[in-house]
Design a protein around this motif. Sequence first.
Motif, PDB file in Angstrom:
ATOM      1  N   ASN A   1       0.913  -1.038   0.020  1.00 35.15           N
ATOM      2  CA  ASN A   1       0.153  -0.077  -0.161  1.00 35.15           C
ATOM      3  C   ASN A   1       0.704   1.396   0.107  1.00 35.15           C
ATOM      4  N   LYS A   2       1.974   1.267   0.827  1.00 39.24           N
ATOM      5  CA  LYS A   2       2.879   2.603   0.853  1.00 39.24           C
ATOM      6  C   LYS A   2       3.400   2.651  -0.515  1.00 39.24           C
ATOM      7  N   LYS A   3       3.904   1.672  -1.431  1.00 38.27           N
ATOM      8  CA  LYS A   3       4.306   1.781  -2.685  1.00 38.27           C
ATOM      9  C   LYS A   3       3.176   2.359  -3.522  1.00 38.27           C
ATOM     10  N   ALA A   4       1.975   1.625  -3.323  1.00 39.49           N
ATOM     11  CA  ALA A   4       1.072   2.158  -4.304  1.00 39.49           C
ATOM     12  C   ALA A   4       0.550   3.640  -3.959  1.00 39.49           C
ATOM     13  N   VAL A   5       0.710   4.224  -2.918  1.00 36.87           N
ATOM     14  CA  VAL A   5       0.289   5.569  -2.562  1.00 36.87           C
ATOM     15  C   VAL A   5       1.480   6.246  -3.032  1.00 36.87           C
ATOM     16  N   GLN A   6       2.463   5.907  -2.880  1.00 37.62           N
ATOM     17  CA  GLN A   6       3.773   6.755  -3.407  1.00 37.62           C
ATOM     18  C   GLN A   6       3.447   6.915  -4.987  1.00 37.62           C
ATOM     19  N   ARG A   7       3.421   5.935  -5.386  1.00 40.56           N
ATOM     20  CA  ARG A   7       3.090   5.927  -7.074  1.00 40.56           C
ATOM     21  C   ARG A   7       1.847   6.776  -7.513  1.00 40.56           C
ATOM     22  N   HIS A   8       0.837   6.530  -6.834  1.00 39.80           N
ATOM     23  CA  HIS A   8      -0.211   7.327  -7.171  1.00 39.80           C
ATOM     24  C   HIS A   8      -0.133   9.091  -6.813  1.00 39.80           C
ATOM     25  N   LEU A   9       0.746   9.129  -5.932  1.00 34.99           N
ATOM     26  CA  LEU A   9       1.042  10.671  -5.663  1.00 34.99           C
ATOM     27  C   LEU A   9       2.272  11.214  -6.178  1.00 34.99           C
ATOM     28  N   GLN A  10       2.674  10.270  -6.820  1.00 31.83           N
ATOM     29  CA  GLN A  10       4.195  10.661  -7.597  1.00 31.83           C
ATOM     30  C   GLN A  10       5.181  10.967  -6.420  1.00 31.83           C
ATOM     31  N   LEU A  11       5.301  10.215  -5.455  1.00 31.15           N
ATOM     32  CA  LEU A  11       6.359  10.367  -4.495  1.00 31.15           C
ATOM     33  C   LEU A  11       7.563   9.269  -4.793  1.00 31.15           C
ATOM     34  N   SER A  12       8.725   9.411  -4.360  1.00 31.77           N
ATOM     35  CA  SER A  12       9.611   8.768  -4.658  1.00 31.77           C
ATOM     36  C   SER A  12       9.532   7.198  -3.929  1.00 31.77           C
ATOM     37  N   SER A  13       9.611   6.233  -4.533  1.00 32.41           N
ATOM     38  CA  SER A  13       9.425   4.839  -3.615  1.00 32.41           C
ATOM     39  C   SER A  13      10.645   4.076  -3.813  1.00 32.41           C
ATOM     40  N   ALA A  14      11.921   4.945  -3.889  1.00 28.57           N
ATOM     41  CA  ALA A  14      13.202   4.206  -4.203  1.00 28.57           C
ATOM     42  C   ALA A  14      13.788   3.574  -2.987  1.00 28.57           C
ATOM     43  N   ASP A  15      13.373   4.297  -1.865  1.00 32.24           N
ATOM     44  CA  ASP A  15      13.878   3.747  -0.522  1.00 32.24           C
ATOM     45  C   ASP A  15      12.806   3.310   0.407  1.00 32.24           C
ATOM     46  N   ILE A  16      12.459   1.873   0.416  1.00 33.54           N
ATOM     47  CA  ILE A  16      11.493   1.575   1.190  1.00 33.54           C
ATOM     48  C   ILE A  16      11.566   1.786   2.778  1.00 33.54           C
ATOM     49  N   LYS A  17      12.904   2.060   3.153  1.00 35.73           N
ATOM     50  CA  LYS A  17      13.182   2.166   4.588  1.00 35.73           C
ATOM     51  C   LYS A  17      12.922   3.556   5.008  1.00 35.73           C
TER      52      LYS A  17
ATOM     53  N   ALA B   1       9.226  14.200  19.927  1.00 33.42           N
ATOM     54  CA  ALA B   1       8.384  13.111  19.594  1.00 33.42           C
ATOM     55  C   ALA B   1       8.756  12.442  18.202  1.00 33.42           C
ATOM     56  N   LEU B   2       8.958  13.310  17.255  1.00 32.92           N
ATOM     57  CA  LEU B   2       9.424  12.872  15.805  1.00 32.92           C
ATOM     58  C   LEU B   2      10.425  12.051  15.818  1.00 32.92           C
ATOM     59  N   GLU B   3      11.548  12.833  16.376  1.00 32.70           N
ATOM     60  CA  GLU B   3      12.845  12.329  16.439  1.00 32.70           C
ATOM     61  C   GLU B   3      12.907  10.885  17.111  1.00 32.70           C
ATOM     62  N   ARG B   4      12.108  10.753  18.240  1.00 32.90           N
ATOM     63  CA  ARG B   4      12.320   9.266  19.050  1.00 32.90           C
ATOM     64  C   ARG B   4      11.440   8.470  18.130  1.00 32.90           C
ATOM     65  N   ALA B   5      10.534   8.676  17.429  1.00 35.66           N
ATOM     66  CA  ALA B   5       9.890   7.867  16.238  1.00 35.66           C
ATOM     67  C   ALA B   5      10.883   7.264  15.162  1.00 35.66           C
ATOM     68  N   PHE B   6      11.570   8.442  14.469  1.00 40.66           N
ATOM     69  CA  PHE B   6      12.356   8.091  13.501  1.00 40.66           C
ATOM     70  C   PHE B   6      13.522   7.406  14.031  1.00 40.66           C
ATOM     71  N   ASN B   7      14.105   7.488  15.003  1.00 42.86           N
ATOM     72  CA  ASN B   7      15.127   6.664  15.572  1.00 42.86           C
ATOM     73  C   ASN B   7      14.894   5.215  15.723  1.00 42.86           C
ATOM     74  N   LEU B   8      13.681   5.076  16.426  1.00 40.66           N
ATOM     75  CA  LEU B   8      13.328   3.788  16.737  1.00 40.66           C
ATOM     76  C   LEU B   8      13.063   2.903  15.273  1.00 40.66           C
ATOM     77  N   TYR B   9      12.206   3.715  14.423  1.00 39.35           N
ATOM     78  CA  TYR B   9      11.983   3.151  12.975  1.00 39.35           C
ATOM     79  C   TYR B   9      13.148   2.689  12.301  1.00 39.35           C
ATOM     80  N   LYS B  10      14.462   3.452  12.275  1.00 39.34           N
ATOM     81  CA  LYS B  10      15.543   3.220  11.783  1.00 39.34           C
ATOM     82  C   LYS B  10      16.373   2.363  12.255  1.00 39.34           C
ATOM     83  N   ASN B  11      16.504   2.328  13.715  1.00 32.83           N
ATOM     84  CA  ASN B  11      17.318   1.655  14.196  1.00 32.83           C
ATOM     85  C   ASN B  11      16.800   0.314  14.743  1.00 32.83           C
TER      86      ASN B  11
END
Length: 507
Positions: free
Chosen positions: A292-308, A454-464
């Motif tokens: 779904n993430k890929k589909a929405v990225q395509r639909h809205l013409q966002l980059s889907s190059a990096d799934i992470k 809050a955003l930074e803590r979320a990004f850290n957890l998501y990435k690390n």
Amino acid sequence: LISSPERPGLHIIHIAAEMAPVAKVGGLGDVVSGLSKSLQKRGHLVEIVLPKYDCMEYDRIRDLRALDVMVESYFAGQLFKNKIWVGTVEGLPVYLIEPHHPENFFWRGQFYGEHDDFKRFSFFSRAALELLLQAGKKPDIIHCHDWQTAFVAPLYWDLYAPKGFNSARICFTCHNFEYQGTAPASELASCGLDVHQLNRPDRMQDNSAHDRVNPVKGGIVFSNIVTTVSPTYAQEVRTAEGGRGLHSTLNSHSKKFIGILNGIDTDAWNPATDIFLKVQYTANDLQGKAENKKAVQRHLQLSSADIKKPLVGCITRLVPQKGVHLIRHAIYRTLELGGQFILLGSSPVPHIQREFEGIANHFQNHDHIRLILKYDESLSHSIYAASDMFIIPSIFEPCGLTQMIAMRYGSIPIARKTGGLNDSVFDIDDDTIPLEFRNGFTFLTPDEQGVNNALERAFNLYKNNPDIWKQLVQKDMNIDFSWDSSAAHYEELYSKSVARARAAIRT
Ligand code: ADP
């Protein structure tokens, strides 16, 4: 017209200005249908009375037909005919009132925001009660919502109960104390209420302008049960800062006032069956969410190059309550942190709409930011499914549904600790909360630092920690946000109130 059949459960009639999906502006519409469906499942007879707006989604109403009988109702010294339509919405019986009034009250191409809203909805409240009286209904509960139908409470006790239409207890739910619908006191007379009797400090007189009446205050004073949509918001509105002038009224009526957290309609919001999604998915199969993430990225013409790359979603009315300046900040901060951002929102406030149109244009062809400034139900489903995180930086939030919908779709909420957000989003780093309840990221101070933290803590957890992130996603998707427990709470309030009334008649 058909009168109410004898049956074991309660007979509950909602009189409301919104009902999802046929007439929805925001959360009120979701609540009317979600609560009603759940009460119906519990064995109660639930009916809904709505205005017949020209702009309703008529293809979502089944078996719509007009009744042969017209209902006459009083307004401004005259009787007006109302055509009554019946149909079924989401399995619930609905009555739609079409006034034959020269001012075409519900033929305006929009639900609210008309110069004569006070007139339109005081007319509707009276016509709705007239319909119930003339149809011979004997409801146990009449449940009205927000200022638009709060008129029902004083109308019922002052005009209808004395006529013998007195089987019901009145429940009033205020979904947002920001909107009180005050008007010059004289305007109250049109629907037949006695201005002299009601424009008094202990009745409908506005607490700050003594020549004005306040329908929400009338709803509070004249109802048997008064609710709002979360326990934290119920506390906030009893303070001078949060009550929008009604804290003293709420405190004098505190015995009948309670906050019940809304649920969400888990049939309508279900990633396993959602027809709006490219791929349906469950907590045990998150591959579907990635698609779904890929589909929405395509639909809205966002980059889907990096799934992470984490995708942050935001779906909201763009009004000051929602923290629009913090939403704007979050867009830029997400970009700096290496994420993507999709905003779906529209604003009734021209300068806010213009400001966001400016940002939307600025990012028009950007790979990672997209602003869609309209109301779009189908796209909203896709964005909940596509996003990894969901931001709700509200200044105040009576309940908020988007955080619950987001969690059901595996999008982790980043929310300000206020109102219903405080009752449904619990920070994963908050040691005072039992581990099993922690489900998102919160911040207290409504400023840029709060959002950043809050955003930074979320990004850290998501990435690390992708594994822990995945567990969090699965846990959030499995939380029960259905109406079951809230509807049980309403049922208990209704039943107790009905029992008290019957006991009073016996003694
Ligand atoms: P409020 O009632 O204050 O608008 P809630 O969070 O209680 O806020 O309810 C918002 C509801 O409206 C959610 O179902 C959300 O998905 C929907 N919504 C808000 N803005 C949009 C939009 N632009 N397009 C589609 N749905 C929207």
